[in-house]
Write a protein that holds these residues in place. Structure first.
Motif, PDB file in Angstrom:
ATOM      1  N   VAL A 201       1.253  -0.790   0.179  1.00 52.92           N
ATOM      2  CA  VAL A 201      -0.244   0.002  -0.483  1.00 52.92           C
ATOM      3  C   VAL A 201       0.478   1.261  -0.166  1.00 52.92           C
ATOM      4  CG1 VAL A 201      -2.138   1.058   1.349  1.00 52.92           C
ATOM      5  CG2 VAL A 201      -1.402  -1.154   1.116  1.00 52.92           C
ATOM      6  N   PHE A 202       1.786   1.346   0.675  1.00 55.27           N
ATOM      7  CA  PHE A 202       2.775   1.910   0.642  1.00 55.27           C
ATOM      8  C   PHE A 202       3.457   3.054  -0.441  1.00 55.27           C
ATOM      9  CE2 PHE A 202       5.896   5.646   3.251  1.00 55.27           C
ATOM     10  CZ  PHE A 202       6.913   5.245   2.154  1.00 55.27           C
ATOM     11  N   SER A 203       3.624   1.611  -1.379  1.00 53.48           N
ATOM     12  CA  SER A 203       4.621   2.153  -2.587  1.00 53.48           C
ATOM     13  C   SER A 203       4.035   2.398  -3.685  1.00 53.48           C
ATOM     14  CB  SER A 203       5.117   0.507  -3.029  1.00 53.48           C
ATOM     15  OG  SER A 203       3.823  -0.906  -3.408  1.00 53.48           O
ATOM     16  N   ILE A 204       2.254   2.289  -3.980  1.00 56.14           N
ATOM     17  CA  ILE A 204       1.467   3.398  -4.123  1.00 56.14           C
ATOM     18  C   ILE A 204       1.302   4.209  -4.160  1.00 56.14           C
ATOM     19  CG2 ILE A 204      -1.369   2.130  -5.364  1.00 56.14           C
ATOM     20  CD1 ILE A 204      -0.465  -0.530  -4.627  1.00 56.14           C
ATOM     21  N   VAL A 205       0.682   4.048  -2.716  1.00 51.59           N
ATOM     22  CA  VAL A 205       0.682   5.652  -2.835  1.00 51.59           C
ATOM     23  C   VAL A 205       2.200   6.598  -2.650  1.00 51.59           C
ATOM     24  CG1 VAL A 205       0.507   7.296  -0.732  1.00 51.59           C
ATOM     25  CG2 VAL A 205      -1.201   5.584  -0.488  1.00 51.59           C
ATOM     26  N   LEU A 206       2.590   5.851  -1.853  1.00 59.76           N
ATOM     27  CA  LEU A 206       4.268   6.291  -2.148  1.00 59.76           C
ATOM     28  C   LEU A 206       4.599   7.430  -3.541  1.00 59.76           C
ATOM     29  CD1 LEU A 206       7.173   8.052  -1.317  1.00 59.76           C
ATOM     30  CD2 LEU A 206       7.772   5.719  -1.905  1.00 59.76           C
TER      31      LEU A 206
ATOM     32  N   ILE B  63       1.807   7.027  -5.883  1.00 60.00           N
ATOM     33  CA  ILE B  63       1.070   8.271  -6.227  1.00 60.00           C
ATOM     34  C   ILE B  63       1.507   9.908  -5.865  1.00 60.00           C
ATOM     35  CG2 ILE B  63      -1.654   8.728  -6.231  1.00 60.00           C
ATOM     36  CD1 ILE B  63      -2.126   6.309  -5.814  1.00 60.00           C
ATOM     37  N   VAL B  64       1.456   9.939  -4.956  1.00 56.24           N
ATOM     38  CA  VAL B  64       2.091  11.010  -4.807  1.00 56.24           C
ATOM     39  C   VAL B  64       3.530  11.884  -4.784  1.00 56.24           C
ATOM     40  CG1 VAL B  64       2.664  12.217  -2.258  1.00 56.24           C
ATOM     41  CG2 VAL B  64       1.778  10.896  -2.514  1.00 56.24           C
TER      42      VAL B  64
ATOM     43  N   ASN C  32       2.259  12.588  -8.608  1.00 52.25           N
ATOM     44  CA  ASN C  32       1.352  13.995  -8.533  1.00 52.25           C
ATOM     45  C   ASN C  32       2.668  14.863  -8.147  1.00 52.25           C
ATOM     46  OD1 ASN C  32      -1.227  13.113  -8.570  1.00 52.25           O
ATOM     47  ND2 ASN C  32      -1.750  12.412  -6.567  1.00 52.25           N
TER      48      ASN C  32
ATOM     49  N   ASN D 177       0.689   4.531 -14.007  1.00 57.70           N
ATOM     50  CA  ASN D 177      -0.557   4.305 -12.694  1.00 57.70           C
ATOM     51  C   ASN D 177      -0.781   2.920 -12.894  1.00 57.70           C
ATOM     52  OD1 ASN D 177       0.243   6.895 -11.759  1.00 57.70           O
ATOM     53  ND2 ASN D 177      -1.982   7.447 -12.364  1.00 57.70           N
TER      54      ASN D 177
END
Length: 710
Positions: free
Chosen positions: A25-30, A32-33, A36, A253
């Motif tokens: 989850v962290f890698s995906i969020v990272l 995306i952030v 962006n 993505n």
């Protein structure tokens, strides 16, 4: 099912699965952030490019309008003729802005007109009562608000699409004329497309958000939206990521999420390797927390930890605060890329001398802290010698040698402070004392520095004995370089003690700034200068130029109101007065300062940057401030033969000033050799003891009379 059984039976596997899930989850969020953030940076870059381009376009147009306004007010509307107007247009270029035509409309009626192919169709056109509502409204708004107004784009009477820049002209506060500068819409729009890219769509809008340039119509959800405001002209820039870029980002993505999911499955299968990866991650995080990203040296956070540990253990040590000499010149002239490379290379040398008794930290910028884990002063001196040894060999960047030295102030714990703030502050005091005298050496904190602090208190108490009326205004001639003609004077404040000894002016200014009284002093100097202006004009039947310093602290709406009062009280013409901004103080709010300086320029005052190169702004402010002159500080002209950075900075200022049509004044000319040098580089004016020292008004009048007799 088997995987759930393993979870119930194996706590270790459960922990691995938990952390694997978190990491997935962290890698995906990272990502995306990060994606962006990259998108935001991209938008900022493209937006900055568009803003910079249009600021330059508007600057160019506004400067041309200023030329026309100065011509109109100097000649006087009542004295204007087509012949005089033709002479003016022949000696001034209006290229590079898509120029179509230029006209002056006394009382709103076009009488004087310039264009490549003369067209009489506009002569006699009454703009105030024009049948086109948008023309009437623009003229009325410019007259009522004394600002530049943009009309367009629209179809011109003479044919084609154009933008019309209109500016009301006043004499003695009364409206006398409208000046009109017409530029080709197609030319500016073509320039706009040169700033576009495949990544974003751009649009330029008027104050009501009507599209002027580009194809991006205004909408509420633009990715970027910002005003361009120059001399009360309001344009807006809008940016939105293009459709193609959004689609490509979406595909990336989806791809990354798919890859992350695959890696997540492998992380579960290869759970045993997680522990090793976790240890490496923690190690990298610690490195990011405690080490500087650019240089790899320990950072301020680690320094604080190490010092606090030593203080808790009551272990004496020496601490050095070092600042690179001449690094600012290298960074300003050659750019941040060369500056960063120098910091990286010198830091590699610092890392090479780190030991159990010496550690080196990056404090920030070009400042470094040295912690000497010894109680012995001689050992500390030997360690300092090893630091200076690494500066003996130049740093080589792209086959070029760069020599930068360092000044270091040293304190001892607990003798000179029992907190990190006290130690760093006192080491900083020693370092700046060294820089002001020798540079490229070190010094230890002594009791004399505490004595100096007491002397500052005594000095301020001494100043409290004097009133503003005790200050005198001395005038130093400003001399035209090529003809040696005196064209004006710089007003300088002087305060003499009861024994007629001059009190250090720079120290006086520092105290007044610290007390918050610099505004009163600046106002007093200005009014005295106005009085001298009237006196010298009456005595010599000539208009001289007068310049005076103000601190950026003084620059305010209240100060502008005061200057307007002086114009009315002494009937002075602001065009003969130059306001010098003292660069070494720095600007608290550059955007507000630019607005106020533009307002002063609108009143007719010229703006100069004093002590250029010695303070905070450097080359970056030249294009932002509405400067007419730059004054090169005396330190550069005194060192230009021995210091290649000083000479390079002078030549760089010369080239940039020439391209921006800014005149150069050189201070501190004391020898014929220096005068020949500034003539060679094309400096316009100079000041210095070679010609004359600052004088009081009585002595100055005698001096000017002697020159006239000769």
């Amino acid at each position: 099912m088997k995987i759930f059984e393993r979870i119930r039976e194996n706590k270790g596997f459960s922990i691995i699965l938990l952390f694997s899930t978190f990491f997935w989850v962290f890698s995906i969020v990272l990502f995306i952030v990060t994606n962006n953030t990259a998108k935001s940076e991209l938008i900022n870059v493209e937006s900055s490019r568009a803003l910079t381009h249009y600021e330059l376009v508007l600057h160019n147009i506004i400067d041309n309008l200023d030329k026309i306004e100065v011509f109109t007010t100097t000649v006087g509307v009542s004295e204007l003729s087509q012949d005089k107007f033709d002479q003016f247009t022949e000696t001034n270029s209006f290229e590079g802005i898509g120029f179509i035509s230029l006209s002056i409309a006394p009382e709103g009626v076009i009488e004087y007109y310039y264009v490549e192919e003369y067209d009489e169709s506009l002569i006699g056109l009454d703009l105030v009562n024009d049948e086109r509502a948008h023309v009437r409204e623009a003229v009325e708004y410019s007259i009522e608000n004394d600002v530049i107004v943009i009309n367009g784009p629209f179809v011109l009477i003479q044919g084609g699409n154009g933008l019309v820049f209109r500016k009301a002209v006043f004499e003695a506060g009364e409206f006398v004329a409208i000046i009109n500068l017409v530029v080709q819409y197609e030319t500016l729009n073509a320039q706009f497309y040169n700033t576009s890219s495949d990544v974003v769509d751009l649009g330029i809008y008027d104050k009501d958000n009507n599209l002027i340039f580009g194809e991006l119509e205004y909408e509420e959800n633009l990715d970027f939206y910002q005003k361009i405001q120059l001399d009360n002209i309001d344009w807006n820039v809008g940016v939105k990521v293009s459709r193609d870029y959004r689609i490509s980002s979406l595909l990336i993505n989806v791809t990354i999420v798919s890859l992350s999911s695959t890696l997540y499955i492998f992380a579960i299968i290869l759970g045993s390797r997680f522990y090793r990866s976790n240890k490496e991650l923690i190690s990298n995080q610690k490195k990011l927390i405690h080490f500087d990203n650019l240089t790899g040296l320990p950072n301020r956070r680690l320094l604080i930890n190490d010092i606090n540990t030593a203080i808790r253990n009551e272990k004496p040590f020496y601490l050095g605060f070092g600042d690179l000499d001449n690094f600012k010149n290298l960074n300003d002239i050659l750019g941040h890329s060369v500056g960063d490379k120098y910091l990286q290379d010198i830091s590699e040398r610092f890392i090479g001398i780190i030991s159990d008794i010496l550690n080196v930290y990056r404090w920030g910028g070009d400042e470094f802290i040295f912690m000497f884990n010894t109680q012995n002063k001689n050992d500390t001196i030997n360690l300092l010698a090893s630091i200076y040894d690494i500066f003996k060999e130049p740093i080589i960047i792209k086959e070029t040698n760069y020599n930068v030295s360092i000044s270091i102030g040293v304190v001892r714990y607990p003798d000179h402070g029992d907190t990190i703030d006290d130690l760093v502050k006192r080491a900083d005091i020693v370092m700046y004392d060294i820089k002001s005298h020798n540079r490229n050496t070190f010094g230890f904190f002594e009791d004399e520095y505490l004595d100096n602090l007491q002397r500052e208190v005594d000095f301020e108490n001494k100043l409290n004995e004097y009133e503003l009326e005790d200050f005198q205004v001395y005038l130093q001639p400003l001399v035209k370089t090529n003809t040696n003609e005196i064209i004006g004077f710089e007003a300088l404040s002087r305060l003499f003690d009861r024994n007629s000894e001059l009190i250090n002016t720079s120290e006086v200014v520092k105290v007044y700034e610290r007390k918050g009284d610099i505004f009163k002093l600046d106002k007093y100097i200005v009014e005295q200068t106005c009085k001298y202006s009237v006196k010298l004009k009456k005595e010599f039947k000539k208009d001289f130029t007068f310049s005076f310093n103000i601190s950026p602290i003084t620059l305010s709406n209240e100060y502008i109101e005061f200057l307007e009062l002086m114009i009315e009280k002494y009937k002075i013409n602001p065009i003969y007065f130059v306001i010098e901004i003292i660069e070494t103080t720095g600007f608290k709010d550059i955007n507000e300062s630019v607005r106020l300086l533009n307002k002063l320029r609108g009143l007719g005052f010229r703006i100069a940057m004093d002590d250029f190169g010695m303070g905070f702004s450097s080359l970056s402010y030249i294009t932002r401030l509405p400067l007419s002159l730059i004054k090169i500080d005396r330190n550069f002209i005194q060192n230009y033969q021995s210091n290649k950075f000083d000479k390079m900075l002078i030549l760089t200022i010369r080239d940039i000033s020439k391209s921006l049509d800014i005149e150069i004044v050189v201070e501190g000319i004391e020898t014929e050799e220096q005068l020949d040098f500034i003539k060679e580089i094309g400096a316009h004016y100079y000041q210095g003891y070679l010609h004359s020292k600052p004088m009081n008004i009585e002595r100055l009048i005698n001096f000017l009379q002697e020159i006239e007799v000769k």
